[in-house]
Design a protein around this motif. Structure first.
Motif, PDB file in Angstrom:
ATOM      1  N   ILE A   1       0.851  -1.181   0.000  1.00 30.99           N
ATOM      2  CA  ILE A   1       0.000   0.000   0.000  1.00 30.99           C
ATOM      3  C   ILE A   1       0.892   1.238   0.000  1.00 30.99           C
TER       4      ILE A   1
ATOM      5  N   LYS B   1      -6.400   6.347   9.023  1.00 31.36           N
ATOM      6  CA  LYS B   1      -5.089   6.425   8.362  1.00 31.36           C
ATOM      7  C   LYS B   1      -4.451   7.793   8.563  1.00 31.36           C
TER       8      LYS B   1
ATOM      9  N   TYR C   1      -9.544  -0.401   3.216  1.00 30.06           N
ATOM     10  CA  TYR C   1      -8.689  -1.196   2.337  1.00 30.06           C
ATOM     11  C   TYR C   1      -9.414  -2.488   1.996  1.00 30.06           C
TER      12      TYR C   1
ATOM     13  N   ALA D   1      -4.247  -4.660  -3.401  1.00 25.54           N
ATOM     14  CA  ALA D   1      -5.006  -3.908  -2.409  1.00 25.54           C
ATOM     15  C   ALA D   1      -5.562  -2.652  -3.054  1.00 25.54           C
TER      16      ALA D   1
ATOM     17  N   GLU E   1      -7.788   1.081  -2.106  1.00 23.97           N
ATOM     18  CA  GLU E   1      -8.020   2.004  -0.998  1.00 23.97           C
ATOM     19  C   GLU E   1      -9.164   2.943  -1.339  1.00 23.97           C
TER      20      GLU E   1
END
Length: 484
Positions: A301, A325, A347, A356, A358
């Motif tokens: 990520i 985050k 995520y 992944a 987001e």
């Protein structure tokens, strides 16, 4: 209300002229242990609330000096006992550690019939009595050996609502590049413990649990040898740093060195030796709950830091995890978390493709996310958090509807500062948000705190329990019901 105080002789309550922002205003420590009974209540406490609301935070027992880091103060627990619509008592007590341990200051919860105060990467859990007096270190009923040496436990275990087991992800610079995923059964014994290899020596404040997986956050805040050895005499620094650089993030520290570090840990120096590492990759790991450690899947990520997860769940071939985050952490501000807005983010980890994705959920700065813990590891719709302003809590409580993408905000009033609010469901609840939120709120005008109870669905006031003193800005709290 009947009030008694227990002066401790600690000078911590005197913060006049303090240079650290974490020793002023509502961060300032309190100097007395108080016991108050028959507390004044406004509104109406729900009759079904039978238990204790507990919360812990740093409360330095001595002047920590100019280099004080908020995370490093000795722990103090604050509790309110509720029963039959009344508030029977309030108590605040220091967690009193053994000589070689640092006092737990980060989380307090009930498991296996015990009240446990927790801190990560250092001391073991400490057991407390019902009245919050310190019993001593908790060794998981004699099964502590699978959790290496004196390298500590975690501040953020998560309980599986189906089994009642407590899942934990524990880290420490003493473990090298290994972290421990462990499962504590309902009797308080270690049932399972495996060592997971990570990239180096990261700070892992939290993790997440889905129904099938443990979700590991390997992010770029790492142990910093230079910070850790700043107080070593100058002639010896090159030798000490060279030795540590050969070990940190690579191999577990030998047991004799662990014992030596433990003997010196009673005086931590109030410096947190972790900082932002631009060269460290950011990634999320997914490990099957009963799988071998080597089977963990890693998902790259963008660089960020996460203190707290909201929840996680499995969705077919994906694992969904909601987190708060931060853009980075301990890069330019070293005494506490203040490196830009922290936002609610989702995520989605695709086990089929190994990628992944987001998604931003809410862009307001916030922290201390909570959910209905009957749904830990299962699909959730709602989450609650506290709004932040300039690195500290404001007066806003947030309610997130993850299905609609809508967030509602409740201002608690001018001159107030919220702390973490936890969700307590109604015993006959059929809806996910049928219950109340509980959290301590500080009122700057009066200089006192109260326990605020909100309706979890509407965020409207239900009741307030008025306390005889101040609950300093701190960390985590939980509702500990009385069973039977």
């Amino acid at each position: 209300m009947t009030l008694t105080s227990h002066p401790t002789g600690n000078p911590a309550g005197s913060t006049t002229g303090a240079t650290s922002r974490y020793l002023r205003d509502n961060f300032a420590p309190v100097a007395e242990e108080l016991t108050a009974t028959d507390l004044t209540v406004t509104g109406q406490l729900p009759d079904h609330l039978d238990g204790r609301y507990l919360r812990i935070g740093p409360n330095p027992a001595h002047d920590p000096g100019e280099r004080y880091h908020w995370f490093m103060g000795e722990g103090m627990v604050h509790g309110v006992r509720l029963r039959d619509g009344k508030a029977e008592w309030y108590r605040n007590r220091w967690v009193r550690p053994a000589a070689s341990d640092f006092a737990a200051n980060t989380n307090v919860l009930e498991h296996a019939g015990r009240t446990l105060a927790l801190v990560e990467a250092g001391s073991p859990p400490y057991e407390l009595t019902h009245d919050l007096e310190t019993v001593g270190p908790f060794d998981f009923c004699g099964t502590r050996s699978p959790l290496p040496g004196r390298a500590g436990f975690t501040a953020h275990p998560h309980e599986d609502p189906a089994t009642g087991e407590l899942h934990a992800l524990s880290y420490s610079w003493l473990r090298g590049n290994r972290v421990d995923y462990s499962v504590i059964d309902t009797a308080g014994r270690v049932r399972r413990s495996v060592q997971v290899q990570v990239h180096g020596s990261p700070m892992m404040h939290d993790f997440a649990l889905s129904e099938k997986h443990a979700v590991v956050l390997d992010l770029p805040v790492t142990f910093d040898v230079t910070m850790a050895t700043a107080d070593v005499p100058r002639p010896a620094r090159p030798l000490v740093r060279g030795l540590l650089n050969r070990i940190i993030g690579r191999n577990p520290v030998p047991e004799p060195m662990i014992a030596f570090a433990a003997r010196g840990s009673a005086d931590p120096g109030y410096v947190l030796p972790y900082r932002w590492n631009r060269d460290y990759p950011a990634r999320i790991g997914v490990l099957g709950r009963e799988a071998a450690a080597g089977s963990i899947r890693w998902f790259e990520i963008d660089p960020c830091y996460v203190f707290h997860t909201l929840n996680a769940y499995d969705d077919g071939d994906t694992v969904v995890v909601d987190v708060v985050k931060h853009p980075r952490m301990f890069d330019t501000v070293m005494d506490g978390p203040d490196e830009g807005p922290a936002v609610l983010t989702r995520y989605t980890l695709d086990l089929a493709t190994g990628r992944a994705s987001e998604t931003g959920v809410d862009q307001r700065s916030q922290e201390f996310p909570r959910h209905d813990e009957r749904l830990t590891g299962r699909r959730h719709r709602y989450g609650w958090a506290v709004g932040f302003e300039g690195g500290t809590t404001g007066d806003t409580v947030l309610r997130h509807d993850l299905d609609t993408g809508r967030t509602e905000a409740r201002r608690l009033g001018p001159g107030t500062e919220a702390s973490e609010f936890c969700f307590v469901p109604h015993p006959d609840a059929t809806a996910e948000d049928d219950g109340v939120l509980m959290g301590y709120v500080f009122d700057r005008e009066s200089g006192l705190s109260h326990l605020r109870v909100l309706d979890a669905a509407s965020l409207e006031d239900v009741a307030a329990v008025h306390l005889p003193g101040r609950v300093p800005a701190g960390f985590h709290g939980n509702w500990a019901p009385i069973d039977g």
